[in-house]
Design an enzyme around this catalytic site. Structure first.
Site, PDB file in Angstrom:
ATOM      1  N   GLU A 169       0.825  -1.210   0.000  1.00 41.58           N
ATOM      2  CA  GLU A 169       0.000   0.000   0.000  1.00 41.58           C
ATOM      3  C   GLU A 169       0.862   1.263   0.000  1.00 41.58           C
ATOM      4  O   GLU A 169       0.631   2.195   0.764  1.00 41.58           O
ATOM      5  CB  GLU A 169      -0.958  -0.019   1.197  1.00 41.58           C
ATOM      6  CG  GLU A 169      -1.861  -1.246   1.169  1.00 41.58           C
ATOM      7  CD  GLU A 169      -2.856  -1.333   2.324  1.00 41.58           C
ATOM      8  OE1 GLU A 169      -2.595  -0.736   3.382  1.00 41.58           O
ATOM      9  OE2 GLU A 169      -3.892  -1.989   2.145  1.00 41.58           O
TER      10      GLU A 169
ATOM     11  N   GLU B 215     -12.500  -1.678  12.023  1.00 42.31           N
ATOM     12  CA  GLU B 215     -12.470  -1.018  10.716  1.00 42.31           C
ATOM     13  C   GLU B 215     -13.565  -1.522   9.780  1.00 42.31           C
ATOM     14  O   GLU B 215     -14.197  -0.740   9.084  1.00 42.31           O
ATOM     15  CB  GLU B 215     -11.085  -1.237  10.070  1.00 42.31           C
ATOM     16  CG  GLU B 215     -10.994  -0.708   8.652  1.00 42.31           C
ATOM     17  CD  GLU B 215      -9.637  -0.957   8.005  1.00 42.31           C
ATOM     18  OE1 GLU B 215      -8.725  -1.456   8.672  1.00 42.31           O
ATOM     19  OE2 GLU B 215      -9.500  -0.632   6.809  1.00 42.31           O
TER      20      GLU B 215
ATOM     21  N   ASP C  84      -8.121  -9.018   4.807  1.00 41.76           N
ATOM     22  CA  ASP C  84      -7.906  -7.801   5.583  1.00 41.76           C
ATOM     23  C   ASP C  84      -8.985  -7.583   6.648  1.00 41.76           C
ATOM     24  O   ASP C  84      -9.836  -6.713   6.478  1.00 41.76           O
ATOM     25  CB  ASP C  84      -7.871  -6.606   4.623  1.00 41.76           C
ATOM     26  CG  ASP C  84      -7.367  -5.347   5.285  1.00 41.76           C
ATOM     27  OD1 ASP C  84      -6.848  -5.444   6.402  1.00 41.76           O
ATOM     28  OD2 ASP C  84      -7.494  -4.273   4.680  1.00 41.76           O
TER      29      ASP C  84
HETATM   30  C1  BDP Z   1      -5.998  -2.010   6.065  1.00 45.79           C
HETATM   31  C2  BDP Z   1      -6.295  -0.598   6.416  1.00 45.79           C
HETATM   32  C3  BDP Z   1      -5.142   0.335   6.260  1.00 45.79           C
HETATM   33  C4  BDP Z   1      -3.927  -0.266   6.931  1.00 45.79           C
HETATM   34  C5  BDP Z   1      -3.661  -1.633   6.377  1.00 45.79           C
HETATM   35  C6  BDP Z   1      -2.542  -2.358   7.081  1.00 45.79           C
HETATM   36  O1  BDP Z   1      -7.369  -0.173   5.612  1.00 45.79           O
HETATM   37  O2  BDP Z   1      -5.503   1.554   6.837  1.00 45.79           O
HETATM   38  O3  BDP Z   1      -2.822   0.548   6.762  1.00 45.79           O
HETATM   39  O4  BDP Z   1      -4.774  -2.444   6.555  1.00 45.79           O
HETATM   40  O5  BDP Z   1      -2.827  -3.262   7.843  1.00 45.79           O
HETATM   41  O6  BDP Z   1      -6.930  -2.759   6.760  1.00 45.79           O
HETATM   42  O7  BDP Z   1      -1.385  -2.038   6.861  1.00 45.79           O
END
Ligand code: BDP
Length: 712
Positions: free
Chosen positions: A303, A405, A377
């Site tokens: 990401e 989340e 996730d």
């Molecule tokens: C996702 C989230 C993001 C996090 C990412 C992570 O949307 O904000 O940075 O995981 O775990 O669930 O790195």
């Protein structure tokens, strides 16, 4: 004494009318059972402790607070025995009575953090351990026994944690916003640190110690290199000093490109000598501020975060470089396995395994790979991550998300222990039957040297810490399961309710039932039958099964793949073959739609709308019933809560009542949106028994929620 007790009682009664949740499960409400109260009072007249170290001072303070609030007594603190009714707290050789009542083998078994709490033949009590921290944990457990009003006679608790690193991950930014945080801002007041030490830091440490959490990663995994500069290290040191007496070690997130950002190095290549030197020096600097610094948590190549991929290096090469830098100081590296890339044409849920599996055995001993519970996730439901049981020669730790989340933020009552338990109890079969995920992370099955569990924190500056009063239960449950991954959601809920609200079974029973069902209720109104990642884009609040038009692995349609004849992601051996990442017979179980547990049906299978599920319903009807069931479940929770008004102070009662109102509204929103959207594919009528949506699909698709918390 009597007047004192009356005053305490009065204060407690008054506070019963207004409690803001600040005290969490450490409320120390007066013991109600008169017989027990008397017996406690007679057993704890004199506390024998040599409280000279900061940790033992903390233990003593906790006892003073707890006992005066619960029992209305101020026992004497001495260093000698007096008659009967002594509670002796000390290391094995501190007092004669301890020497006589704890044997060497037991002491060896409990390790550095365990404790022994028992009644001696002469009706005295002892708490002993090999370290001060062990003693503190023993004191907290002792107070919890009183809070839950359990008898002390014949008490004999020998307990120690099953994992070593029990850590909260705070996704807190230096500007105090919290990524995916729904309980206000970050607790860390960087601006006023290092001078101002809020009492709240101490209460945070107390709460963690009370459930055995021994680490805290202060900063967001989407890391900011500035935290490694002297200005911030001063502040981190101040927090570390405040937490230390409670056994809470501080960790930081390391931004892989920090050498370039902070000191203009031309590269951050982990095999570059200059880079390696830079980290060694930086780490030495960190340890000069914080001699017991825990180490780094790293999100790399994911990401948008920089990482070893930028230099064609492996995850192991990246992790090992940092590991070598912290090793001389006794530090560790928690290297996250949450690595995936939109440019890789592979099913996203397979990418982490593909990347890490070939590296099994290549990580340094002080690296622990941190794996999310599921391969996607933090969804309301996912199968367990195939890396559990997939990497046999690597230290592996669990990462659960405590902050909700994808489960309604801090306005939905969802008790997460059943989600954690479901994952921990799944049988990976790596060493044949009985190879549960829990056993793959505590070292008992694969013999890892380093073990742990991380929880992405749901804590913020809200007065009640977690936004939702019941969010506290998730923090509590995470800590308890990190300590002992074999505990049941039931017993954890039971403990938490009794300490947070009341021991009255008229309250405990229905609330426990409500909590235990709440996760399945949420799955039903959000993502039944194995649906996943159909939340709104970006902030992930509310439904968004229609989300499209961005990188494919961040859309909803990538995951549900609905078409006029079918729905679901084919991850079978005929599809993406994600099932192939599991050991047999798990792979086979998931591969076959007849044997695949229905909860994971659309996760692994693509099935026609008129497919008959186990109930005999068509898939479409079953989906509609489940969405309705979710809504009904929330309404039932509302009824339950409403019937319990007399047991709860008005502030917490009213607050939870209001939040349940939001949850009901949003469950309806989820049901209506998803049914209308999927109906456009299935072309089948919404069954009679399901309430008809009162708005159009268009209406729902046009809802835009702005300024959502936790999203920047
Ligand atoms: C996702 C989230 C993001 C996090 C990412 C992570 O949307 O904000 O940075 O995981 O775990 O669930 O790195």
């Amino acid at each position: 004494m009597k007047t004192f007790f009356l005053v305490i009682l009065l204060l407690c009664t008054l506070s019963a009318f207004s409690e803001d949740g600040y005290n969490l499960w450490l409320r120390y409400a007066p013991v109600e059972n008169a017989v027990l109260l008397q017996s406690y009072q007679s057993q704890i007249k004199n506390i024998v402790i040599n409280a000279e170290t900061p940790t033992l001072k903390a233990a003593r303070n906790e006892l003073e607070t707890g006992l005066s609030k619960m029992l209305g007594i101020r026992p004497a603190f001495t260093e000698t025995f007096k008659g009967v009714g002594n509670l002796a707290i000390g290391l094995p050789h501190a007092f004669e009575v301890i020497k006589d009542n704890a044997n060497a083998q037991e002491l060896q078994n409990i390790g550095a953090e365990g404790f022994i709490l028992r009644q001696t033949e002469n009706n005295n009590l002892i708490i002993t351990a090999n370290t001060d921290i062990g003693l503190l944990y023993g004191v907290f457990r002792f107070l919890q026994i009183l809070q839950q009003e359990q008898p002390l006679s014949d008490i004999n608790v020998v307990d120690s944690p099953k994992t070593q690193i029990r850590i909260l991950n705070h996704w807190d930014n230096l500007n105090r916003t919290v990524e995916r945080g729904y309980a206000g801002f970050s607790l860390w007041d960087w601006f006023r640190l290092p001078e101002v030490i809020h009492p709240r830091y101490i209460d945070y440490a107390r709460a963690n110690a009370s459930i055995g959490i021994n680490g805290t990663a202060l900063t967001n995994v989407n890391a900011n290199a500035q935290i490694l500069t002297p200005v911030y290290l001063e502040k981190v040191k101040a927090l570390a000093d405040a937490f230390r007496p409670y056994g809470l070690k501080v960790y930081l997130t390391a931004r892989f490109s920090a050498p370039m950002e902070l000191d203009k190095l031309p590269t951050a290549d982990p095999l570059d000598k200059q880079v390696q030197e830079w980290w060694k020096k930086k780490v030495a600097e960190v340890y000069s501020y914080i001699p017991d610094f825990g180490g780094f948590l790293v999100k790399a190549d994911s990401e948008g975060q920089p990482g070893p991929h930028n230099y064609n290096r492996t995850q192991a090469e990246g992790a090992n470089m940092l590991a070598d830098a912290v090793a001389p100081h006794g530090g560790i590296v928690m290297w996250r396995a949450f690595v995936y890339d939109q440019h890789v044409p592979e099913d996203r849920t397979k990418q982490a395994y593909n990347e890490f599996k070939p590296l099994d055995g290549k990580f340094r001993d002080n690296v622990i790979v941190q794996v999310k519970n599921g391969p996607l996730d933090f969804q309301p439901r996912e199968p367990f991550h195939p890396l559990f049981g997939g990497m046999e020669k690597t230290n592996l730790m669990m990462e659960f998300q405590v902050t909700q989340e994808y489960l309604g933020f801090s306005t939905h009552l969802v008790y997460l222990a059943p989600l954690y338990e479901e994952c921990l109890q799944f049988d990976t079969h790596v060493k044949g039957e009985g190879s549960t995920v829990a056993k793959t992370i505590d070292g008992s099955l694969l013999g890892q040297k380093l073990t742990g569990m991380a929880g992405v924190s749901n804590i913020g500056t809200d007065r009640n810490w977690t936004g939702h009063t019941f969010g506290q239960a998730n923090w509590y449950a995470f800590g308890r399961l990190a300590w002992n991954p074999y505990l049941g959601s039931h017993e954890i809920a039971d403990e938490w309710i009794k300490m947070t609200f009341t021991k009255n079974s008229g309250f405990v029973k229905p609330v426990k039932e409500m909590m235990l069902k709440s996760r399945e209720i949420c799955v039903n109104y959000m993502t039944p039958l194995g649906l996943h990642h159909i939340m709104a884009a970006g902030h992930h609040h509310g439904p968004g099964p229609w989300v499209d038009g961005r990188r494919p692995d961040w859309t909803a349609i990538y995951y549900h793949r609905a078409s006029p004849d079918s729905i679901g992601f084919d991850r079978t051996s005929a599809g993406s073959n994600a099932v192939g990442q599991y050991h047999e017979p798990v792979a086979k179980l998931f591969d076959n739609n007849e044997t695949c547990p229905e909860e994971y049906l659309l996760w692994f299978h693509r099935v026609p709308w008129d497919y008959r599920v186990k109930s005999g319903n068509t898939l479409w009807n079953e989906m509609a019933f489940r969405y309705q069931k979710g809504v009904d479940g929330v309404r039932k929770m509302q009824k339950t809560w409403d019937s319990l008004k007399d047991y709860v102070d008005f502030e917490r009662f009213g607050y939870v009542e209001s939040l349940l109102g939001i949850q009901e509204k949003e469950a309806v929103w989820w049901r209506n949106s998803c049914l209308l959207y999927f109906q456009a594919f299935s072309n089948m009528p919404i069954p009679e028994a399901v309430e008809k949506p009162d708005k159009t699909l268009d209406f729902y698709m046009n809802i835009r929620e702005l300024y959502m918390p936790g999203h920047h």
